[in-house]
Every structure is written in structure tokens, then in C-alpha cells.
Design an enzyme around this catalytic site. Structure first.
Site, PDB file in Angstrom:
ATOM      1  N   ASP A 256       9.951  -0.731  -2.396  1.00 53.62           N
ATOM      2  CA  ASP A 256       9.854   0.360  -1.425  1.00 53.62           C
ATOM      3  C   ASP A 256      10.592  -0.013  -0.141  1.00 53.62           C
ATOM      4  O   ASP A 256       9.997  -0.084   0.931  1.00 53.62           O
ATOM      5  CB  ASP A 256       8.378   0.656  -1.134  1.00 53.62           C
ATOM      6  CG  ASP A 256       8.183   1.911  -0.302  1.00 53.62           C
ATOM      7  OD1 ASP A 256       9.142   2.698  -0.185  1.00 53.62           O
ATOM      8  OD2 ASP A 256       7.085   2.097   0.247  1.00 53.62           O
ATOM      9  N   SER A 262      11.519   6.729   5.445  1.00 56.17           N
ATOM     10  CA  SER A 262      10.832   7.744   4.643  1.00 56.17           C
ATOM     11  C   SER A 262       9.725   8.413   5.445  1.00 56.17           C
ATOM     12  O   SER A 262       9.632   9.645   5.516  1.00 56.17           O
ATOM     13  CB  SER A 262      10.250   7.096   3.382  1.00 56.17           C
ATOM     14  OG  SER A 262       9.334   7.962   2.743  1.00 56.17           O
TER      15      SER A 262
END
Length: 511
Positions: A256, A262
Site C-alpha cells: 500500500d 490516496s
């Protein structure tokens, strides 16, 4: 070359067409080369798959191309070879460990959104970022590019408050309390949330039990103007769309590297000015220690400040599930109970702590007590029911009216003692095996909390499901694994620490 379309019942993160090998040879196209597909003045760049026995008069198009160009089966389109996307050079550069410029980053993000990169190319890029890392300047540029290549919520009001959790703790339905608390006090909080990826329920799954969450930008703006808030699924809004595509590649790889851009991109896309970042901390979660929570928070502080966003991180207790319920319907029930009866205590404490932090960020004194007062007076519950009605749900719904899975299995204590350990990840996994979140009524109800005294034969947890087969799978797991252990433990507080921004220290080398 003009070809008739054959719409194929497939969809991918990028645009894909299928060509017969004889057609590909005429176009001088090899597998994974790009082709330009043109129809009625619209064009897309697609990746070519080559088939041995496909009609030489047709081009197979995936569903997302048909939607983008407005194509029906049998329509005639123009297909021609085209050059590789410009962003491939930037991807090669990152693979070599070099930093990217802002224009290179924008091109990569634009090509991701436009479907010009294959999953292999995107996986190579995500892996490169994972191993090579990003400079603060790169993180800033990725965040900005993600916002600029998607839609935005344009609310004519300030400030706009928001919250986000890094996740990892089961049963965290605090958004269903924080949002109405904040909105009931006159502040704006448009909450866009995700569905569950690795857990038994995401905020969107929980709220969907109470009201529709798949709404348009226009609908959300109308709802927020009316109620000060919303609780909706962000995936339907095209906010920072590159993020949703990247997540599809990150998830199977178990990495990630884009978590900061994000999260911040989606907050910027809704216009958030003040954000509380919940960092659940403890065994069985993503963040194990306070030191790790502080380190992660400093990275968020640095990038948020570049955008002029006021962000406050808080490390919260996460050694056990929040409340007793895990799973969409169970958690929606518990949220309604908490708003009316102020229980369970840990859920109410955490929600008031997060809401109180947000309130103090906008100048409200004694934020925690102000949040608790909104709960005690019923203002927060009334506000949630207003939001439910505005989103198309039943504002009069009671916890008891929310259906649960009709198949149950209860695990009982085999001895007297105290609950000293609860396995968060195992409980989340049990909820998923039972059918959550797709089966809204599936999940786990934990009857005990850490430190509680239990007697032999007392219920520890009950699993709900709509499927006998899935419940039997849960029973087999519980024969070999114990999600709740008995012993002794100390007390705990929900709020561990508010983390303060620390300016980066200058590195001085000894000479």
C-alpha cells in the site's frame, strides 16, 4: 481499419480489445500493443489482446470501452495502431530509483485514469514506488494529480470537516456517530467512505443498511445543503479515480505505497479543510505501537500542510473490537442503540473523542463534552435520522427492525476467569467467512470485553449468517482457533494520545 464491434461481457482497470491474429498482423499490432478505437468523434486508447480464432470482421470490446464510446453491438468503429503511452518512460525512471517531476507524475496518473496502462505496467509502477519510496514532493504531486483527474464536490460553505480512519480494528462504526454529532452542531461534514476490502464491513456497508449510499455528486450536494452531512460510498463519485484503480493492483500484492495520497486526495476532492485522522493502535491492527502511529502521522502532517489542510491525528485504542458488533446489520443496529442509549461505552467514548477533536480544531471549547451533550440531548440521533431520510432511507427505523442472519452459532467459555485477549484479525475473518459484507445480516456479536469476568458456560460470541454452509465453515475454524482467551488484564482508555505536528529536524553531519 473499419471493424464491427462485438461487446464482450468483461471489464478491466484499463481499456481492452480483442483482435483476430490476421487483423492484428495487418495493423502491425502485437499482444499488449496499443490501438486507437474511434466512434462518432470519440476515441479511446486500448490494449490489444490477440486471439487465434476470432472473427476477422469484428473487434471485441470490453464493457468499459462500450460505455465510454457509446457503442452498441454491431456498430462500425475505426481501429488503428498507436504509440505507447508517454508515462511508460516515467515508470522506467521510477524503476531505476529516480525521482519523478510533477509533470511526469501527472502523466502517469492521467494514463491510469484513461485506461492506457496495462495491469502489468501498473503493477510494475506500484511495486517500484513500494521499494523506491517517494519524496514529499512526489507525494504532493501524486495527491494533486489524483484530485485533478477526477470530479470534485463543490460546496458553497466553509469550514468543511471530515474524518478518516487507517482501519484495522473490527466493528469501528464511529462514523455513524461522529458525522451526526458534528452536523447537529451546525458544521458541515460530507463523509465519503469505502466498502469493505479486507474487513467484514466498511462505513458504506454499514450505512447502506439504513439508506442508499450510491448517490451522484448533485444528490450529495443537495443532501449536504439540507442536513449539513452525508454518509455515502465514494466509489460511485469518480473522486480521485486513479486511487480505485491502484487499489486493485495493491490488494493482491499486499502492499500500500500510495496510502497518503490516496487518503488526502479524497479529502481534498470533497473540499475538506479540517480532518481528524484516526490511527487505531494495538495488537492485531495495522499500527502496532504509539511510536509507529507518531511516525505515520508526521508524514500526513507534512503533506496536509502543503495543501493548507488542518489535519489532527489521534492514536486510538484498538486491542479489541469497537463495541460488540461486527458486520453491516449488527453494526448499524449498534450505532442506533449508541445514539439513543449511549452504550456501549467504548464506542461512545471513541466517537466523542474524535468529534471533540474536530470541534476543537474549529474553535469550540471542551470539544469532548460538547460532543457528549449532542448525544445526551438526542440531537445527534435526530440528525442521523434526517440524513437517513435525505438519502432515501426510513428515518423511523429501529434497531430491532434491522434483519440479521437466521443461522447462528454461539461460542461459550470453557472456564471461569477474565477475558485477557481478543483476536481482532480472526474475528474479522470469521465475519467474512460468515458472509459479510455481501450478506448484510452476517457477522459476529462479541458478548464480552477485555477485562470482563466470565463463568464457565457464559457466551463469548455469536456468529450470524444466512448460509448454513458458511456457518459450518465458521464452526470448523472455531474448533481449532480461539478468538477470545480467558485470563487477566488491566483497564484501558479509548483515546491514547493526540499527536502533535513536529517540524522536521535539520540533519547536521559531524565533520
Amino acid at each position: 481499419m473499419k471493424l464491427k464491434t462485438r461487446i464482450l461481457p468483461f471489464e478491466s482497470a484499463h481499456y481492452t480489445v480483442v483482435l483476430d491474429q490476421s487483423v492484428a498482423k495487418k495493423l502491425d499490432v502485437r499482444p499488449s500493443d496499443r490501438v486507437l478505437v474511434r466512434f462518432n468523434g470519440k476515441t479511446v486508447v486500448a490494449i490489444a489482446n490477440i486471439a487465434k480464432e476470432f472473427s476477422h470482421e469484428h473487434v471485441g470490446v470490453y464493457v468499459n470501452i462500450a460505455k465510454a464510446l457509446g457503442i452498441s453491438d454491431g456498430d462500425e468503429v475505426e481501429v488503428e495502431a498507436t504509440s505507447p503511452p508517454a508515462s511508460l518512460q516515467a515508470i522506467r525512471k521510477k524503476l531505476q530509483g529516480l525521482s519523478l517531476e510533477s509533470d511526469e507524475i501527472y502523466q502517469v496518473v492521467k494514463d491510469i485514469v484513461d485506461g492506457k496502462l496495462s495491469e502489468l505496467e501498473l503493477a510494475a509502477f506500484v511495486t517500484a514506488v513500494h521499494f523506491q519510496g517517494m519524496t514529499p514532493s512526489e507525494i504532493y504531486s501524486f495527491t494533486l494529480s489524483m484530485v485533478e483527474t477526477g470530479q470534485r464536490l463543490r460546496l458553497k460553505r466553509k469550514p468543511i470537516l471530515d474524518k478518516h480512519s487507517l482501519g484495522g480494528v473490527p466493528g469501528d462504526k464511529t462514523s455513524l456517530l461522529v458525522v451526526p454529532i458534528i452536523a447537529s452542531l451546525g458544521f458541515t461534514i460530507p463523509k465519503t467512505s469505502s466498502r469493505a476490502i479486507t474487513s467484514a464491513a466498511g462505513t458504506a456497508d454499514r450505512m447502506e443498511v439504513l439508506a442508499p449510499v450510491n448517490l451522484s455528486i448533485d444528490e450529495i450536494e443537495r443532501i449536504v445543503e439540507k442536513t449539513n452531512a452525508c454518509l455515502v460510498w465514494g466509489g460511485a463519485l469518480n473522486l480521485a479515480p486513479a486511487d480505485d484503480i491502484i487499489i486493485r493492483v495493491e490488494y493482491p500484492l499486499g502492499i500500500d505505497p500510495f496510502y497518503i495520497p490516496s487518503i488526502l486526495a479524497k479529502k481534498l476532492a470533497v473540499g475538506s479543510t479540517h480532518v481528524v485522522l484516526d490511527v487505531p493502535t494495538g495488537r492485531g491492527t495495522k499500527v502496532k505501537t504509539l511510536e509507529e502511529a507518531k511516525r505515520i502521522s508526521q508524514s500526513f502532517f507534512e503533506i496536509a500542510r502543503m495543501f493548507g489542510m488542518n489535519l489532527q491525528a489521534v492514536a486510538t485504542y484498538a486491542e479489541e473490537p469497537i463495541g460488540h458488533a461486527i458486520g453491516p446489520a449488527l453494526e448499524a443496529r449498534e450505532a442506533l442503540i449508541a445514539l439513543r442509549e449511549l452504550r456501549p461505552g467504548d464506542l461512545v467514548d471513541k466517537a466523542a473523542s474524535l468529534a471533540g477533536t474536530l470541534l476543537e480544531m474549529v474553535g469550540v471549547e471542551n470539544g469532548y463534552e460538547t460532543a457528549m451533550e449532542a448525544l445526551r440531548t438526542g440531537k445527534a440521533e435526530k440528525k442521523l435520522r434526517e440524513i437517513i431520510e435525505a438519502q432515501g432511507g426510513d428515518p423511523d427505523v429501529t434497531p430491532e427492525e434491522i434483519p440479521l442472519g437466521d443461522k447462528t452459532y454461539t461460542l461459550y467459555s470453557e472456564e471461569d476467569g477474565f477475558v485477557y485477549y481478543i483476536d481482532n484479525s480472526l474475528l474479522a475473518n470469521i465475519g467474512k467467512i460468515a458472509g459479510a459484507p455481501i450478506d448484510k445480516g452476517a457477522g459476529v456479536y462479541i458478548h464480552v470485553k477485555l477485562g470482563e469476568k466470565v463463568r464457565k458456560g457464559d457466551p463469548l460470541l455469536t456468529v450470524y449468517s444466512s448460509s448454513s454452509a458458511k456457518l459450518q465453515a465458521v464452526e470448523r475454524i472455531l474448533e481449532d482457533s480461539k478468538p477470545v482467551l480467558v485470563g487477566r488484564t488491566a483497564g484501558r482508555r479509548m483515546l491514547l494520545e493526540r499527536i502533535q505536528y513536529q517540524p522536521p529536524r535539520q540533519l547536521v553531519l559531524e565533520r
